[in-house]
Motif scaffolding. Structure first.
Motif, PDB file in Angstrom:
ATOM      1  N   ARG A  46      12.857 -22.772 -10.386  1.00 22.14           N
ATOM      2  CA  ARG A  46      12.545 -23.827  -8.723  1.00 22.14           C
ATOM      3  C   ARG A  46      12.950 -23.516  -7.570  1.00 22.14           C
ATOM      4  NH1 ARG A  46      13.359 -29.729 -10.105  1.00 22.14           N
ATOM      5  NH2 ARG A  46      12.714 -29.612 -11.478  1.00 22.14           N
ATOM      6  N   GLY A  47      12.194 -23.690  -6.972  1.00 23.24           N
ATOM      7  CA  GLY A  47      11.901 -23.787  -4.932  1.00 23.24           C
ATOM      8  C   GLY A  47      12.085 -24.658  -4.819  1.00 23.24           C
ATOM      9  N   GLY A  48      10.793 -24.848  -4.126  1.00 27.49           N
ATOM     10  CA  GLY A  48      10.336 -26.397  -4.089  1.00 27.49           C
ATOM     11  C   GLY A  48       9.214 -27.315  -5.009  1.00 27.49           C
ATOM     12  N   GLY A  49       9.484 -26.963  -5.918  1.00 26.09           N
ATOM     13  CA  GLY A  49       8.842 -27.966  -7.169  1.00 26.09           C
ATOM     14  C   GLY A  49       7.620 -28.508  -6.886  1.00 26.09           C
ATOM     15  N   HIS A  50       6.854 -27.330  -5.973  1.00 19.89           N
ATOM     16  CA  HIS A  50       5.262 -28.064  -5.707  1.00 19.89           C
ATOM     17  C   HIS A  50       4.223 -27.000  -6.431  1.00 19.89           C
ATOM     18  CE1 HIS A  50       5.040 -29.274  -1.134  1.00 19.89           C
ATOM     19  NE2 HIS A  50       5.921 -30.142  -1.852  1.00 19.89           N
ATOM     20  N   THR A  78       6.241 -27.936   1.007  1.00 25.64           N
ATOM     21  CA  THR A  78       6.630 -26.933   0.202  1.00 25.64           C
ATOM     22  C   THR A  78       7.484 -25.552   0.261  1.00 25.64           C
ATOM     23  OG1 THR A  78       4.098 -26.917  -0.197  1.00 25.64           O
ATOM     24  CG2 THR A  78       4.670 -24.616  -0.942  1.00 25.64           C
ATOM     25  N   GLY A  79       8.494 -25.914  -1.029  1.00 23.08           N
ATOM     26  CA  GLY A  79       8.865 -24.400  -1.222  1.00 23.08           C
ATOM     27  C   GLY A  79       8.996 -22.904  -0.442  1.00 23.08           C
ATOM     28  N   ILE A  80       9.764 -22.415   0.184  1.00 20.11           N
ATOM     29  CA  ILE A  80       9.367 -20.977   0.465  1.00 20.11           C
ATOM     30  C   ILE A  80       9.038 -19.746   0.032  1.00 20.11           C
ATOM     31  CG2 ILE A  80      10.205 -20.880   3.068  1.00 20.11           C
ATOM     32  CD1 ILE A  80      12.374 -19.109   1.885  1.00 20.11           C
ATOM     33  N   GLY A 126       0.686 -17.205   0.467  1.00 22.57           N
ATOM     34  CA  GLY A 126       0.847 -17.882   0.559  1.00 22.57           C
ATOM     35  C   GLY A 126       0.199 -18.211   1.956  1.00 22.57           C
ATOM     36  N   ILE A 127      -1.519 -18.465   2.012  1.00 23.01           N
ATOM     37  CA  ILE A 127      -2.205 -18.851   2.817  1.00 23.01           C
ATOM     38  C   ILE A 127      -2.031 -20.404   3.739  1.00 23.01           C
ATOM     39  CG2 ILE A 127      -3.862 -17.832   1.847  1.00 23.01           C
ATOM     40  CD1 ILE A 127      -5.450 -20.554   1.321  1.00 23.01           C
ATOM     41  N   GLY A 128      -1.595 -19.571   5.177  1.00 22.12           N
ATOM     42  CA  GLY A 128      -1.687 -21.580   5.842  1.00 22.12           C
ATOM     43  C   GLY A 128      -2.486 -21.097   7.512  1.00 22.12           C
ATOM     44  N   VAL A 138      15.173 -14.154 -10.292  1.00 22.00           N
ATOM     45  CA  VAL A 138      15.410 -15.679  -9.435  1.00 22.00           C
ATOM     46  C   VAL A 138      15.178 -14.718  -8.029  1.00 22.00           C
ATOM     47  CG1 VAL A 138      16.783 -16.792  -8.765  1.00 22.00           C
ATOM     48  CG2 VAL A 138      16.561 -16.354 -11.121  1.00 22.00           C
ATOM     49  N   VAL A 139      14.336 -15.080  -6.927  1.00 24.43           N
ATOM     50  CA  VAL A 139      14.789 -14.575  -6.016  1.00 24.43           C
ATOM     51  C   VAL A 139      15.933 -15.679  -5.289  1.00 24.43           C
ATOM     52  CG1 VAL A 139      13.876 -13.534  -3.526  1.00 24.43           C
ATOM     53  CG2 VAL A 139      13.008 -13.789  -5.791  1.00 24.43           C
ATOM     54  N   THR A 140      16.747 -14.777  -5.377  1.00 22.97           N
ATOM     55  CA  THR A 140      17.686 -15.898  -4.399  1.00 22.97           C
ATOM     56  C   THR A 140      18.184 -16.016  -1.883  1.00 22.97           C
ATOM     57  OG1 THR A 140      19.448 -13.671  -4.294  1.00 22.97           O
ATOM     58  CG2 THR A 140      19.366 -15.429  -5.631  1.00 22.97           C
ATOM     59  N   PRO A 188      -8.810 -16.243  -8.924  1.00 23.21           N
ATOM     60  CA  PRO A 188      -8.546 -17.688  -8.257  1.00 23.21           C
ATOM     61  C   PRO A 188      -7.961 -17.540  -7.444  1.00 23.21           C
ATOM     62  CG  PRO A 188      -7.452 -17.231 -10.562  1.00 23.21           C
ATOM     63  CD  PRO A 188      -8.547 -16.553 -10.581  1.00 23.21           C
ATOM     64  N   TYR A 189      -7.125 -18.444  -6.641  1.00 20.62           N
ATOM     65  CA  TYR A 189      -5.999 -17.831  -5.442  1.00 20.62           C
ATOM     66  C   TYR A 189      -4.935 -18.379  -6.392  1.00 20.62           C
ATOM     67  CZ  TYR A 189      -2.039 -19.051  -1.630  1.00 20.62           C
ATOM     68  OH  TYR A 189      -2.010 -18.483  -1.521  1.00 20.62           O
ATOM     69  N   LEU A 190      -4.183 -17.465  -6.241  1.00 15.97           N
ATOM     70  CA  LEU A 190      -1.953 -17.531  -7.223  1.00 15.97           C
ATOM     71  C   LEU A 190      -1.987 -19.171  -7.284  1.00 15.97           C
ATOM     72  CD1 LEU A 190      -1.498 -15.684  -9.263  1.00 15.97           C
ATOM     73  CD2 LEU A 190       0.401 -15.815  -7.827  1.00 15.97           C
TER      74      LEU A 190
HETATM   75  C1  LIG Z   1       1.143 -30.452  -0.999  1.00 18.02           C
HETATM   76  C2  LIG Z   1       1.209 -28.455  -1.371  1.00 18.02           C
HETATM   77  C3  LIG Z   1       0.384 -27.844  -0.514  1.00 18.02           C
HETATM   78  C4  LIG Z   1       0.706 -26.878  -0.829  1.00 18.02           C
HETATM   79  N1  LIG Z   1      -0.173 -25.993   0.197  1.00 18.02           N
HETATM   80  C5  LIG Z   1      -0.459 -25.196   0.037  1.00 18.02           C
HETATM   81  C6  LIG Z   1      -0.718 -23.766   1.213  1.00 18.02           C
HETATM   82  O1  LIG Z   1      -0.554 -23.851   2.235  1.00 18.02           O
HETATM   83  N2  LIG Z   1      -0.431 -22.414   1.201  1.00 18.02           N
HETATM   84  C7  LIG Z   1      -0.252 -21.943  -0.331  1.00 18.02           C
HETATM   85  O2  LIG Z   1      -1.518 -21.064   0.367  1.00 18.02           O
HETATM   86  N3  LIG Z   1      -0.159 -22.404  -0.876  1.00 18.02           N
HETATM   87  C8  LIG Z   1       0.054 -24.341  -1.637  1.00 18.02           C
HETATM   88  N4  LIG Z   1       0.504 -24.917  -1.620  1.00 18.02           N
HETATM   89  C9  LIG Z   1       0.594 -24.325  -3.333  1.00 18.02           C
HETATM   90  C10 LIG Z   1       1.858 -23.695  -3.476  1.00 18.02           C
HETATM   91  O3  LIG Z   1       2.033 -22.789  -2.680  1.00 18.02           O
HETATM   92  C11 LIG Z   1       2.907 -23.273  -5.153  1.00 18.02           C
HETATM   93  O4  LIG Z   1       2.306 -24.220  -5.377  1.00 18.02           O
HETATM   94  C12 LIG Z   1       4.079 -22.585  -4.603  1.00 18.02           C
HETATM   95  O5  LIG Z   1       4.623 -22.077  -5.806  1.00 18.02           O
HETATM   96  C13 LIG Z   1       4.661 -23.534  -3.950  1.00 18.02           C
HETATM   97  O6  LIG Z   1       6.219 -23.399  -4.234  1.00 18.02           O
HETATM   98  P1  LIG Z   1       7.727 -23.924  -4.541  1.00 18.02           P
HETATM   99  O7  LIG Z   1       8.792 -22.727  -4.153  1.00 18.02           O
HETATM  100  O8  LIG Z   1       7.509 -25.185  -3.394  1.00 18.02           O
HETATM  101  O9  LIG Z   1       6.843 -24.081  -6.038  1.00 18.02           O
HETATM  102  P2  LIG Z   1       8.170 -24.443  -7.291  1.00 18.02           P
HETATM  103  O10 LIG Z   1       7.323 -24.620  -8.233  1.00 18.02           O
HETATM  104  O11 LIG Z   1       9.318 -24.633  -7.027  1.00 18.02           O
HETATM  105  O12 LIG Z   1       8.138 -22.732  -7.267  1.00 18.02           O
HETATM  106  C14 LIG Z   1       6.359 -22.437  -8.337  1.00 18.02           C
HETATM  107  C15 LIG Z   1       7.044 -21.006  -8.757  1.00 18.02           C
HETATM  108  O13 LIG Z   1       7.727 -20.139  -8.206  1.00 18.02           O
HETATM  109  C16 LIG Z   1       8.417 -19.303  -8.985  1.00 18.02           C
HETATM  110  N5  LIG Z   1       9.458 -19.602  -7.787  1.00 18.02           N
HETATM  111  C17 LIG Z   1       9.918 -20.398  -6.906  1.00 18.02           C
HETATM  112  N6  LIG Z   1      11.081 -19.333  -6.159  1.00 18.02           N
HETATM  113  C18 LIG Z   1      10.938 -18.700  -6.742  1.00 18.02           C
HETATM  114  C19 LIG Z   1      12.088 -18.519  -6.652  1.00 18.02           C
HETATM  115  N7  LIG Z   1      13.658 -18.342  -5.598  1.00 18.02           N
HETATM  116  N8  LIG Z   1      12.525 -16.778  -7.246  1.00 18.02           N
HETATM  117  C20 LIG Z   1      12.036 -16.299  -8.220  1.00 18.02           C
HETATM  118  N9  LIG Z   1      10.745 -17.069  -8.227  1.00 18.02           N
HETATM  119  C21 LIG Z   1      10.803 -18.540  -7.827  1.00 18.02           C
HETATM  120  C22 LIG Z   1       8.476 -19.905 -10.315  1.00 18.02           C
HETATM  121  O14 LIG Z   1       8.099 -19.035 -11.034  1.00 18.02           O
HETATM  122  C23 LIG Z   1       8.081 -20.786  -9.829  1.00 18.02           C
HETATM  123  O15 LIG Z   1       7.644 -21.735 -11.017  1.00 18.02           O
HETATM  124  C24 LIG Z   1       0.453 -25.984  -1.785  1.00 18.02           C
HETATM  125  C25 LIG Z   1       1.174 -27.072  -2.739  1.00 18.02           C
HETATM  126  C26 LIG Z   1       1.258 -28.009  -2.918  1.00 18.02           C
HETATM  127  C27 LIG Z   1       1.515 -28.750  -3.843  1.00 18.02           C
END
Ligand SMILES: Cc1cc2nc3c(=O)[nH]c(=O)nc-3n(C[C@H](O)[C@H](O)[C@H](O)COP(=O)(O)OP(=O)(O)OC[C@H]3O[C@@H](n4cnc5c(N)ncnc54)[C@H](O)[C@@H]3O)c2cc1C
Length: 467
Positions: free
Chosen positions: A75-79, A140-142, A150-152, A201-203, A420-422
């Motif tokens: 889990r990074g940001g859990g999004h 959102t987690g990096i 990562g589109i923004g 795991v990307v630290t 799809p967009y991943l």
């Molecule tokens: C409200 C919202 C807005 C969003 N907006 C955008 C946007 O503008 N553009 C866009 O491109 N996407 C967007 N997203 C999608 C988002 O980029 C993905 O959901 C992404 O997976 C979120 O990253 P996270 O670290 O928060 O998620 P997490 O749920 O923590 O991680 C998702 C998956 O990524 C992997 N992961 C995460 N961190 C690591 C790590 N450090 N090392 C190894 N694996 C890791 C794991 O497989 C994990 O299951 C959005 C999502 C939400 C919910």
């Protein structure tokens, strides 16, 4: 794979004593909040949640997972909308305590630990007038964001987040630390630029930075939904000639209860164009003139705004705990009949308010100029990314939201690439995960997977099976 069983208390206690970070099990007061992710529809119960304080803790936690044959969620940001960041009867490696960020303003780079969020990274880099492409919602987690592409707002000028990733520290399934950059392990760096969390795991992640803001020119123009067809026709043509500094998206949404929207319109469906221009205010004003002159907007809140504020502009629309089901398409273009279909499907969403939405992201620019040699991020040639967001708060309404998303996705299929967009992809099975890449990129990723994770320890993701 052998079946898993709950590690006994003594083993968990040993893990706890070996970590600098925290270990949470079901008897812990924080267990319920620790097991939750952004998507409230995901309800899973891990045996163990480990919150490493550093890379050593990640290595120790992976050894524990191996010893007890536990499925591993990272889990990074859990999004992630599919909820891959948590797992039933397994272990979560929750990086949320690893948030160190160091900016080098001279080299224009930033290095951040895997648990950092975009709000945190932006705050550090903006202190030096720098930024890299981040998410449209600042919590959102990096990590997941970058690994999925990562589109923004900065993508048309500076590429997707993955294009700006210049190095990463990766702990592989067998606990080895591998540093991936252009000089060492360049193939792994290529895979991390869009191949998701498949390799370890990307630290830590290191990015290229660019001068941005601190003030940019942007905001949102709101129109009545009755004008949606006309607006989309205008948008489709207007976006053909935009400068790279300008990134825009169309949103079908419920009008927020803000002062700038007439009170009688609050909660009604609207179509809006959100935008960010990173040039001077004069250039921004000039580039956005045609959009702002179009039709008779209900509200126009475009102007100079701090980049950090713009990055948080949509935060309130995506609260943690919301229930979500999304489906996504790449659209090569917007022919008339696709526009009509989007408008019809958006109209069918009216009863699903106020949280469901349709997002249409205009891409092209620097994203289209990138190539598959740069990284695994794929499908750069589509003009648009479409996201259909079914979102609700109460389980009772889940079915109608999910049906609307599925129906809309099917209706738009004839206009889509089939990929799809991943980052917006849910848990939809291996065929769509594969389709998120072209055949050559997917084959190259499976070879990389075989090298770094031959037993598929990291499979809770859009999975790439080892070749
Ligand atoms: C409200 C919202 C807005 C969003 N907006 C955008 C946007 O503008 N553009 C866009 O491109 N996407 C967007 N997203 C999608 C988002 O980029 C993905 O959901 C992404 O997976 C979120 O990253 P996270 O670290 O928060 O998620 P997490 O749920 O923590 O991680 C998702 C998956 O990524 C992997 N992961 C995460 N961190 C690591 C790590 N450090 N090392 C190894 N694996 C890791 C794991 O497989 C994990 O299951 C959005 C999502 C939400 C919910």
């Amino acid at each position: 794979m052998a079946s898993t069983s709950r590690p006994d208390e003594a083993s968990v206690e040993r893990l706890r004593s070996h970590l600098r970070g925290v270990v949470i099990t079901s008897d812990h007061a924080d267990y319920d909040s620790a097991r939750s992710v952004w998507n409230g529809a995901i309800d899973r119960r891990p045996f163990v949640i480990a919150r490493p304080a550093g890379t050593a803790d990640v290595i120790t936690t992976l050894a524990f997972a191996r010893e007890h044959r536990l499925p591993v969620a990272v889990r990074g940001g859990g999004h992630n909308v599919a909820g891959f960041a948590t797992v039933d009867d397994g272990i979560v490696i929750d990086l949320s305590a690893m948030k160190g960020i160091r900016v080098d303003p001279v080299a224009r780079t930033v290095r951040a630990q895997g648990g950092a969020l975009w709000s945190e990274l932006d705050q550090e880099t903006q202190a030096f007038g720098l930024a890299t492409t981040g998410g449209l919602v600042s919590s959102t987690g990096i990590g997941g964001f970058t690994l999925g592409g990562g589109i923004g707002w900065l993508m048309r000028k500076h590429g997707v987040a993955a294009d700006n990733l210049i190095s990463a520290d990766v702990v592989t399934a067998d606990g080895e630390l591998v540093i991936a950059d252009e000089e060492g392990n360049p193939e792994l760096l290529w895979g991390l630029r869009g191949g998701g969390g498949n390799f370890g795991v990307v630290t830590a992640l290191e990015y290229r930075l660019h001068p941005v803001g601190p003030t940019v020119y942007g905001g949102v123009v709101f129109h009545p939904v009755e004008r949606a067809g006309e607006l989309l026709r205008f948008y489709s043509e207007w976006t053909r000639s935009l400068p790279d500094e300008l990134t825009t998206m169309v949103v079908f949404l419920s009008a927020p209860p803000e002062q700038f929207i007439p009170a009688e319109m609050h909660g009604r469906q609207m179509i809006a164009v959100a935008c960010c221009h990173t040039g001077t205010a004069a250039e921004g004003e000039e580039s956005l003139k045609a959009l702002r002159d179009f039709g008779d907007p209900v509200a126009d809140v475009v102007g100079p705004i701090s980049y950090s504020a713009l990055q948080g502009m949509f935060d309130a629309s995506a609260p943690r705990g919301i229930h979500a089901y999304w489906k996504t398409h790449h659209l090569p273009d917007l022919p008339e009949s696709a526009i009509d279909t989007i408008v019809a499907q958006a109209a069918a969403m009216t009863e699903l308010f106020p949280l469901s939405a349709v997002h249409l992201h205009h891409v092209e620019g620097a994203v289209a100029r990138g190539s598959s040699d740069q990284g695994a991020f794929s499908h750069r040639d589509s003009r648009f990314v479409l996201n259909l967001l079914g979102q609700w708060m109460q389980d009772a309404t889940a079915d109608s939201h999910i049906s609307w998303v599925r129906d809309s996705w099917e209706a738009l299929r004839p206009y889509a690439t089939g990929s799809p967009y991943l980052n917006f992809l849910g848990d939809e099975g291996s065929a769509l995960a594969r389709a998120a890449y072209g055949a050559d990129t997917f084959a190259r990723l499976t070879a990389l997977k075989k090298k770094y994770d031959p037993t598929n320890t990291f499979r809770l993701n859009q999975n790439i099976p080892p070749a």
